[in-house]
Design an enzyme around this catalytic site. Structure first.
Site, short mmCIF file in Angstrom:
data_model
loop_
_atom_site.label_atom_id
_atom_site.label_comp_id
_atom_site.label_asym_id
_atom_site.label_seq_id
_atom_site.Cartn_x
_atom_site.Cartn_y
_atom_site.Cartn_z
N LYS A 184 0.80 -1.23 0.00
CA LYS A 184 0.00 0.00 0.00
C LYS A 184 0.83 1.28 0.00
O LYS A 184 0.46 2.28 0.61
CB LYS A 184 -0.95 0.00 1.20
CG LYS A 184 -1.93 -1.15 1.20
CD LYS A 184 -2.78 -1.21 2.45
CE LYS A 184 -2.00 -1.72 3.63
NZ LYS A 184 -2.84 -2.08 4.77
N ASP A 219 -5.39 -5.81 10.83
CA ASP A 219 -6.72 -5.16 10.85
C ASP A 219 -7.86 -6.16 10.59
O ASP A 219 -8.96 -6.01 11.13
CB ASP A 219 -6.80 -3.97 9.88
CG ASP A 219 -6.34 -4.28 8.46
OD1 ASP A 219 -5.88 -5.40 8.20
OD2 ASP A 219 -6.43 -3.36 7.61
C1 GLC Z 1 -2.60 -5.21 2.85
C2 GLC Z 1 -1.79 -5.79 4.01
C3 GLC Z 1 -2.69 -6.57 4.97
C4 GLC Z 1 -3.91 -5.73 5.37
C5 GLC Z 1 -4.62 -5.21 4.12
C6 GLC Z 1 -5.83 -4.35 4.45
O1 GLC Z 1 -3.05 -6.26 2.06
O2 GLC Z 1 -0.77 -6.63 3.52
O3 GLC Z 1 -1.97 -6.96 6.12
O4 GLC Z 1 -4.77 -6.50 6.16
O5 GLC Z 1 -3.72 -4.47 3.33
O6 GLC Z 1 -5.48 -3.22 5.20
#
Ligand code: GLC
Length: 479
Positions: A184, A219
């Site tokens: 991200k 999360d």
């Molecule tokens: C990315 C991260 C993951 C998280 C997701 C949503 O995929 O790798 O850990 O849960 O974003 O935030």
């Protein structure tokens, strides 16, 4: 997948996106080809789900598999009776938040949260700058909300905190874990391989902030646990936001790579990291725009499933498709603009505005194009074509999200006869018009209406903060 259930008759429901007129010119043909390249019919969805299912199994059996299937070391689900004040940190989406969660028992809780924007300069570069920024925010929060007294009255003289860190972490215990890789848009290379709780605790100590981090939580795990506090039938937590991922309840006996204690009986929450699914592009129907986006991203050939679904990328896929169409003479009289040619200049939020515009003249669509893409004058046909394209890209994301949820439910073998709840949070889920309906319709296509009626896909409020606080409470009780 065991035995795909029949869902005859449901196939057409979710794919119904207004189609422009049949092609009459070369430009029209290019347009309809682009639109078609984003479609995922039901059979293709099922094929992807079957592949995903086997990748889940592979991830449970060995470290280093493409879908990581990370044991969270969170075993227990809340009883709804937990009480107390806990801090939570939520890092990994668009905003960074510090929360104080007061668990009141009976599934009730209050949250006080402050949002902070992480400067881009802290997102990339040395990890120390990122963790210092975070520790500074915690210090400010404790001060603003006068929490020193809560700390002083606790047995340890410290506040207890759960840390929601929404990146793939190789977890070693409920409060320890090393970062595997960033996602991200974050990229602090020296953090990879390090224990992120240690880094946070050291940064807090530098500022003498009296906080003890007792739980490290993804999360998705937080979302699952927080929703289960209110709705005990919750079996999955899913994020459809800046990124995408899901966590679920797994039988430890199925986690064949797990060698820890206690002995593998009972259940554990697993953070799938499904965003990494099919990063080789074996079954996902990638368009040329997806491939271009992947090639220019800072994590090429990684998180490819995530790149088709999540808010960080949908706008950029759309922008690339728009440029292609303009260059082919199918849009805007063939005229490009500077913003249209600027990477990431078209935000996913603009897609929401476009989808929400039901006015006959598509005025809001025109406004978005004028304000954000410097395309000052558009014809109604231009605006209709843009809207249909956006709908197609948004619909693909919703359908692929449904594929993930379906494959994971199949992995759990639910629902049988009792209803189950899937808890979802994230900006795409919450803010993208029509996303929820399209996802539920695609689930009906995949499962058949009867089985789908047993699956309640619900919005989880404040999952990542509250979940971390709840897991911190559960850990705290064990000591
Ligand atoms: C990315 C991260 C993951 C998280 C997701 C949503 O995929 O790798 O850990 O849960 O974003 O935030």
């Amino acid at each position: 997948m065991a035995s795909p259930s029949s869902a005859a008759g449901a196939a057409a429901t979710a794919a119904a996106v207004a189609q422009p007129a049949l092609p009459t010119t070369n430009a029209d043909k290019i347009y309809s080809d682009v639109l078609a390249s984003f479609q995922i019919p039901r059979d293709k969805m099922r094929l992807i789900a079957t592949h995903m299912y086997s990748e889940f199994v592979r991830g449970l059996s060995a470290d280093g598999a493409p879908i990581r299937m990370i044991p969270s070391y969170a075993y227990a689900m809340p009883t709804s009776h937990e009480t107390g004040v806990y801090l939570a940190l939520d890092l990994g989406g668009t905003n960074f938040r510090v929360c104080a969660v007061t668990l009141k028992g009976k599934g009730q809780f209050d949250v006080v949260a402050d949002k902070f924007t992480i400067p881009d300069s802290a997102k990339v570069g040395p990890g120390a700058a990122l963790f210092d920024f975070i520790a500074g925010a915690v210090e400010q929060f404790v001060h603003t909300h006068d929490l020193s007294a809560v700390a002083a009255s606790s047995a340890t003289g410290e506040l207890t905190m759960g840390f929601t860190f929404s990146f793939p972490v190789k977890q070693e215990s409920v409060a320890r874990g090393a970062l595997m890789y960033w996602a991200k848009g974050f990229d602090c290379p020296d953090v990879v391989g390090q224990d992120v709780v240690d880094l946070l605790q050291v940064a807090l100590a530098r500022r003498a902030v009296k906080v003890r981090v007792v739980a490290l939580v993804n999360d998705t795990v937080g979302t699952l646990v927080a929703h289960a506090y209110k709705a005990p039938a919750t079996v999955m937590g899913c994020i459809l936001g800046t990124g995408t991922n899901a966590a679920y309840i797994e039988q430890l006996a199925q986690v064949t790579k797990y060698r820890g204690t206690p002995t593998p009986t009972g259940t554990m929450l697993i953070n799938t990291e499904w965003g990494a699914f099919d990063s080789e592009g074996k079954v996902l129907p990638l368009t040329q725009f997806d491939r271009e986006l992947d090639a220019m991203s800072n994590n090429g050939k990684q998180q490819v499933f995530e790149k088709l679904i999540s808010g960080m990328y949908l706008g950029e896929i759309t922008r690339r498709a728009l440029v292609h169409l303009v260059e082919a003479g199918a849009l805007f009289g063939g005229k490009l603009s500077t913003p249209l040619q600027t990477v990431y200049a078209f935000e996913t939020a603009y897609m929401s505005t476009i989808e929400a515009d039901t006015s006959p003249a598509l005025t809001a669509v025109g406004q978005v194009l004028a304000d954000h893409l410097a395309v000052a004058s558009t014809t109604l046909t231009d605006r209709q074509l843009v809207k249909s394209l956006v709908q197609q890209i948004g619909t693909r994301a919703a359908r692929l999200s449904a594929v993930g949820i379906f494959a994971l439910l199949e992995k759990m073998g639910v629902p049988e006869s009792k209803p189950v709840v899937v808890a979802v949070d994230g900006s795409v889920w919450l803010k993208y018009p029509g996303f929820q309906d399209r996802l539920r319709a695609a689930l009906r296509e995949l499962m058949g209406p009867e089985k789908a009626a047993l699956v309640s896909v619900e919005t989880a409020h404040d999952g990542s903060g509250t979940g971390a606080a709840l897991i911190a409470a559960l850990v705290d009780k064990q000591h």
